[in-house]
Design a protein around this motif. Structure first.
Motif, PDB file in Angstrom:
ATOM      1  N   ASP A 160      16.135   4.635 -12.369  1.00  7.81           N
ATOM      2  CA  ASP A 160      15.311   5.765 -11.950  1.00  7.81           C
ATOM      3  C   ASP A 160      13.863   5.303 -11.835  1.00  7.81           C
ATOM      4  O   ASP A 160      13.403   4.468 -12.605  1.00  7.81           O
ATOM      5  CB  ASP A 160      15.388   6.896 -12.982  1.00  7.81           C
ATOM      6  CG  ASP A 160      16.736   7.602 -12.975  1.00  7.81           C
ATOM      7  OD1 ASP A 160      17.515   7.360 -12.043  1.00  7.81           O
ATOM      8  OD2 ASP A 160      16.999   8.364 -13.923  1.00  7.81           O
ATOM      9  N   ASP A 161      13.154   5.847 -10.877  1.00  9.56           N
ATOM     10  CA  ASP A 161      11.743   5.531 -10.620  1.00  9.56           C
ATOM     11  C   ASP A 161      11.517   4.124 -10.079  1.00  9.56           C
ATOM     12  O   ASP A 161      10.375   3.699  -9.898  1.00  9.56           O
ATOM     13  CB  ASP A 161      10.873   5.731 -11.874  1.00  9.56           C
ATOM     14  CG  ASP A 161      10.433   7.181 -12.035  1.00  9.56           C
ATOM     15  OD1 ASP A 161      10.296   7.867 -11.002  1.00  9.56           O
ATOM     16  OD2 ASP A 161      10.240   7.618 -13.175  1.00  9.56           O
ATOM     17  N   ALA A 162      12.589   3.371  -9.802  1.00  8.39           N
ATOM     18  CA  ALA A 162      12.418   2.072  -9.150  1.00  8.39           C
ATOM     19  C   ALA A 162      11.892   2.288  -7.733  1.00  8.39           C
ATOM     20  O   ALA A 162      12.253   3.267  -7.066  1.00  8.39           O
ATOM     21  CB  ALA A 162      13.739   1.319  -9.101  1.00  8.39           C
ATOM     22  N   ILE A 163      11.024   1.400  -7.284  1.00  5.01           N
ATOM     23  CA  ILE A 163      10.522   1.424  -5.914  1.00  5.01           C
ATOM     24  C   ILE A 163      10.963   0.116  -5.274  1.00  5.01           C
ATOM     25  O   ILE A 163      10.469  -0.957  -5.624  1.00  5.01           O
ATOM     26  CB  ILE A 163       8.998   1.588  -5.872  1.00  5.01           C
ATOM     27  CG1 ILE A 163       8.590   2.895  -6.570  1.00  5.01           C
ATOM     28  CG2 ILE A 163       8.497   1.589  -4.423  1.00  5.01           C
ATOM     29  CD1 ILE A 163       7.092   3.075  -6.714  1.00  5.01           C
ATOM     30  N   GLY A 164      11.929   0.195  -4.392  1.00  2.00           N
ATOM     31  CA  GLY A 164      12.525  -1.002  -3.818  1.00  2.00           C
ATOM     32  C   GLY A 164      11.844  -1.448  -2.544  1.00  2.00           C
ATOM     33  O   GLY A 164      11.313  -0.631  -1.784  1.00  2.00           O
TER      34      GLY A 164
ATOM     35  N   ALA B  45       0.834  -1.205   0.000  1.00  3.00           N
ATOM     36  CA  ALA B  45       0.000   0.000   0.000  1.00  3.00           C
ATOM     37  C   ALA B  45       0.872   1.260   0.000  1.00  3.00           C
ATOM     38  O   ALA B  45       0.576   2.238  -0.701  1.00  3.00           O
ATOM     39  CB  ALA B  45      -0.930  -0.002   1.210  1.00  3.00           C
ATOM     40  N   ILE B  46       1.955   1.234   0.770  1.00  3.97           N
ATOM     41  CA  ILE B  46       2.883   2.366   0.773  1.00  3.97           C
ATOM     42  C   ILE B  46       3.542   2.500  -0.598  1.00  3.97           C
ATOM     43  O   ILE B  46       3.694   3.602  -1.137  1.00  3.97           O
ATOM     44  CB  ILE B  46       3.930   2.199   1.884  1.00  3.97           C
ATOM     45  CG1 ILE B  46       3.261   2.223   3.260  1.00  3.97           C
ATOM     46  CG2 ILE B  46       4.994   3.291   1.794  1.00  3.97           C
ATOM     47  CD1 ILE B  46       4.175   1.806   4.401  1.00  3.97           C
ATOM     48  N   GLY B  47       3.927   1.358  -1.179  1.00  6.12           N
ATOM     49  CA  GLY B  47       4.529   1.381  -2.513  1.00  6.12           C
ATOM     50  C   GLY B  47       3.580   1.935  -3.555  1.00  6.12           C
ATOM     51  O   GLY B  47       3.987   2.710  -4.434  1.00  6.12           O
TER      52      GLY B  47
END
Length: 266
Positions: free
Chosen positions: A198-202, A168-170
């Protein structure tokens, strides 16, 4: 609204959250109208705070008939069946089950055309605010300059990873940046992975002990770092929030609502 008249049903009343829900409904002055269990038997209450015994059902459809609202923290396998039964009965639904697939979510969306539904991955007011802030921060901090990472830790028995709250946070970070999480999510890093995009969400997932839940979202640039962290000390916060949602939704018309709606943020 006179909350004492709200009749709340608890799906999975014998579960860890179900037991807390029973106590929190009583504490809020509402009515525990019934509960559902697999075998039709309610396990004895651990304290007087749970209030008197209530009717127990094996069928969600039968439970829906005696309630204004059903709170549901059961299992993803039950979502489509519950959606159909509650929509048919006209009973509002507070849904905290996570891990839904596309067909499951479609069933929830269809039910929300007929009944009021509050759906949340986490009913903690603190997590709700954290998620909202994560969306705002992501919108202000571009992915070309600020790397976004989400770190979570839960008890050793947890079976899903990343957790529903972490996802949900991601999703909030992705929404803030105008992208789709599944297209930018990095949940597994092993071996020679190359540079970070760039723009990766780890996502980083930790498991151990009996930690109820810890979540952090971290934005890091070449020159600074900003972190938001939430720690849950007791599962009761989820039950308290869900009961608050049940009391709020009882007077609402059909639609899909969030905890942000319940807290008056939307």
């Amino acid at each position: 609204m006179n909350t004492k008249t709200v009749r709340i049903g608890i799906a999975g009343i014998n579960g860890r959250v179900g037991r807390l829900l029973r106590e929190e409904v009583v504490a809020a002055g509402a009515i525990v109208a019934g509960g559902s269990t697999r075998n039709g038997i309610m396990e004895p209450a651990s304290s007087d705070a749970a209030g008197p015994a209530c009717p127990i059902f094996t069928s969600i459809a039968d439970l829906a008939k005696v309630c204004d609202v059903v709170i549901d923290f059961t299992n993803v396998a039950t979502v489509r069946m519950h959606a159909q039964a509650l929509a048919q009965a006209g009973t509002a639904w507070v849904l905290g089950t996570t891990g839904l697939g596309e067909e499951d979510q479609a069933a929830v969306d269809a039910a929300a055309q007929r009944i009021a539904v509050v759906q949340a991955a986490n009913f903690s007011p603190g997590v709700t605010l954290m998620t909202r802030l994560a969306r705002q921060m992501a919108a202000a901090l571009p992915g070309s300059e600020y790397d976004a990472e989400i770190l979570e830790m839960h008890h050793r028995q947890k079976v899903d990873a990343p957790s529903g709250t972490a996802l949900a946070i991601g999703n909030a970070v992705a929404d803030g940046r105008g992208i789709v999480l599944k297209d930018h999510m990095e949940a597994a890093r092993d071996g020679h992975t190359g540079p970070r995009a760039d723009d990766a969400i780890g996502f980083a997932v930790l498991r151990g002990g009996q930690i109820v839940g810890e979540h952090s979202v971290i934005f890091t640039s070449a020159n600074e770092q900003i972190s938001l962290t939430h720690r849950s000390f007791n599962r009761r916060i989820y039950a308290t929030g869900a009961v608050r949602a049940a009391q709020w939704i009882e007077t609402r018309g059909p639609g899909l609502y969030s905890m942000e709606n319940v807290l008056g943020l939307e």
